[in-house]
Enzyme design. Structure first.
Site, short mmCIF file in Angstrom:
data_model
loop_
_atom_site.label_atom_id
_atom_site.label_comp_id
_atom_site.label_asym_id
_atom_site.label_seq_id
_atom_site.Cartn_x
_atom_site.Cartn_y
_atom_site.Cartn_z
N GLY A 1 -14.32 -22.28 7.14
CA GLY A 1 -14.52 -22.88 5.83
C GLY A 1 -15.58 -22.11 5.06
CG ASN B 1 -21.08 -32.05 4.01
OD1 ASN B 1 -20.96 -31.77 2.82
ND2 ASN B 1 -22.16 -31.74 4.70
CB SER C 1 -12.76 -25.64 8.09
OG SER C 1 -13.22 -25.25 9.37
CG HIS D 1 -14.60 -26.54 13.20
ND1 HIS D 1 -15.69 -27.36 13.36
CD2 HIS D 1 -14.90 -25.72 12.17
CE1 HIS D 1 -16.63 -27.03 12.47
NE2 HIS D 1 -16.16 -26.04 11.73
CB CYS E 1 -34.75 -29.45 12.13
SG CYS E 1 -36.40 -29.25 12.78
C1 LIG Z 1 -17.98 -27.95 7.85
C2 LIG Z 1 -17.95 -27.70 6.41
C3 LIG Z 1 -17.87 -26.38 5.89
C4 LIG Z 1 -17.94 -25.16 6.77
O1 LIG Z 1 -16.78 -24.98 7.54
P1 LIG Z 1 -16.88 -24.01 8.82
O2 LIG Z 1 -15.46 -23.81 9.23
O3 LIG Z 1 -17.69 -24.74 9.84
O4 LIG Z 1 -17.54 -22.76 8.38
C5 LIG Z 1 -17.80 -26.22 4.53
N1 LIG Z 1 -17.79 -27.27 3.71
C6 LIG Z 1 -17.86 -28.54 4.15
C7 LIG Z 1 -17.81 -29.66 3.17
C8 LIG Z 1 -17.94 -28.80 5.51
O5 LIG Z 1 -18.03 -30.06 5.94
#
Ligand SMILES: *Cc1c(COP(=O)(O)O)cnc(C)c1O
Length: 389
Positions: A71, A151, A199, A201, A325
């Site tokens: 992502g 998120n 993304s 995962h 952190c």
């Molecule tokens: C997790 C996340 C990303 C990053 O995706 P990755 O595949 O972990 O690099 C980007 N934007 C949002 C809103 C996310 O929750």
């Protein structure tokens, strides 16, 4: 000890069907999809089948989907790709204060190169004001990037309306839909979006694979220069097994979407109602309706969020806080701070993000163990002792 996972917005477990679909591509099907001989032909077909499945999740055409490594890469590709492709037209980019670091850091980087960035404010519900967006647009605006779902809070932005505003003015519109995918329907044909990030995962697929939807006709400068992969838009031999897993995860996400929405919102509501009933001074952050079905961001007044998380961890429960952190100092969540939530409450917040495998029993266990933990923590808090009820 029971292990309970309430952190699905951070990552999701790879489901068995996905893993099984990937295994052959680490074993007998190891060919390079760019090879025209027997070793490559099967892998090419598998990659293109996976692409079709991911496209179905968004309702786009196969030539509109670029596979990436994450992502984060898709966000970088979209923003830098437009910034560099359109820099003769203007240097102004509009985003919000509550984006993922993949967006915010990319914008910060571009600011050093001379681009001008407007970070839109959000209200107490976590939403932007569309009039403010319109007012921020200048003749130099080349890109608007606003996330689909936040998120940390799950708050959903009015993507179609933002897209309409961008479209009427000939401005490219990108949305980071990493958290929306698999949790709510996404149809790029109806959304007025030019670019959209997802993304693997975050939808029960593998880590290290992502995709960028780029609407037909949208010109992007490549981020990774190399061979002819992904129609010259992203060099590098494909992460074949990852792409296959992503495709399988997308297929399952489409199949199970309605069921998941019902399951997740039932659990989320039970969690919020239960905690509010059992514990005083508890606040749910984010717009009450305009949000994802799986995310509960809750502030516990007079409690330190990080210690609460450690206490939960000791009971086998994985959740997270918005605060990151950084260099030893605990920064409160930039999202909650932008919403005008006090630093104290922002520090006392926990994000529970639910997923497929969570059960009513797990939610009830959380509701049972939380009150004594919070009570103990408050009894040690000078703030709570001094508070007049
Ligand atoms: C997790 C996340 C990303 C990053 O995706 P990755 O595949 O972990 O690099 C980007 N934007 C949002 C809103 C996310 O929750």
């Amino acid at each position: 000890m029971n292990k309970i996972y309430f952190d699905h917005n951070a990552t999701t477990p790879v489901i068995d069907e996905v893993f099984e679909a990937m295994v052959p591509f680490y074993k007998e099907q190891w060919g390079n999809p760019s090879s025209i001989h027997w070793a490559g032909r099967g892998t090419r077909k598998a990659v293109e089948d996976a692409r079709e499945n991911v496209c179905k999740l968004l309702n786009c055409a196969p030539l509109e989907l670029i596979f990436t490594s994450s992502g984060t890469e898709s966000d970088n590709h979209a923003i830098k790709g437009i910034a560099y492709a359109k820099k003769d037209k203007g240097n102004h980019i509009i985003t919000t204060k509550v984006e993922h670091p993949a967006i915010l850091s990319t914008c910060k980087h571009l600011a050093k190169e001379g681009f001008e960035i407007t970070y839109l404010e959000v209200d107490k519900d976590g939403l932007i004001d569309l009039e403010q967006l319109k007012a921020a647009i200048t003749p130099k605006t080349i890109l608007i990037t606003v996330m689909f779902a936040n998120n940390e809070t799950g708050v959903l932005f009015p993507i179609k309306e933002i897209g309409q505003i961008a479209k009427e003015r000939g401005i490219t519109f990108h949305t980071d839909a990493v958290q929306a995918a698999g949790k709510i329907p996404i149809n790029v044909q109806e959304l007025n979006v030019d670019l959209l990030t997802i993304s693997g995962h975050k939808i029960y697929g593998p880590k290290g694979v992502g995709a960028l939807f780029a609407k037909r006709g949208v010109r992007l400068t490549p981020l990774i220069h190399g061979g002819h992969q992904e129609r010259n838009r992203r060099g590098g031999t494909e992460n074949v097994a990852g792409i296959i897993g992503f495709g399988k995860a997308a297929e399952i996400a489409i199949r199970d979407l309605d069921k998941e929405i019902a399951h997740l919102s039932m659990l989320r509501n039970r969690l919020e109602t239960g905690l509010k009933e059992k514990i005083q001074h508890v606040y749910v952050n984010g717009h009450p309706e305009k949000r994802l079905p799986n995310t509960a961001n809750i502030s516990f007044e007079f409690v330190e969020g990080e210690s609460l998380l450690l206490n939960l961890d000791m009971k086998g429960i994985a959740a997270s806080s918005g605060s990151a952190c950084t260099s030893g100092s605990l920064e409160p969540s930039h999202v909650l701070v932008a919403m005008g939530i006090s630093l104290e409450l922002a520090h006392g917040s926990v994000r529970f993000s639910l997923g497929k495998s969570n059960t009513v029993e797990e939610i009830d266990y959380l509701i049972e163990i939380m009150p004594p933990i919070v009570e103990r923590m408050r009894s040690m808090s000078p703030l709570f002792a001094g508070h007049k009820f």
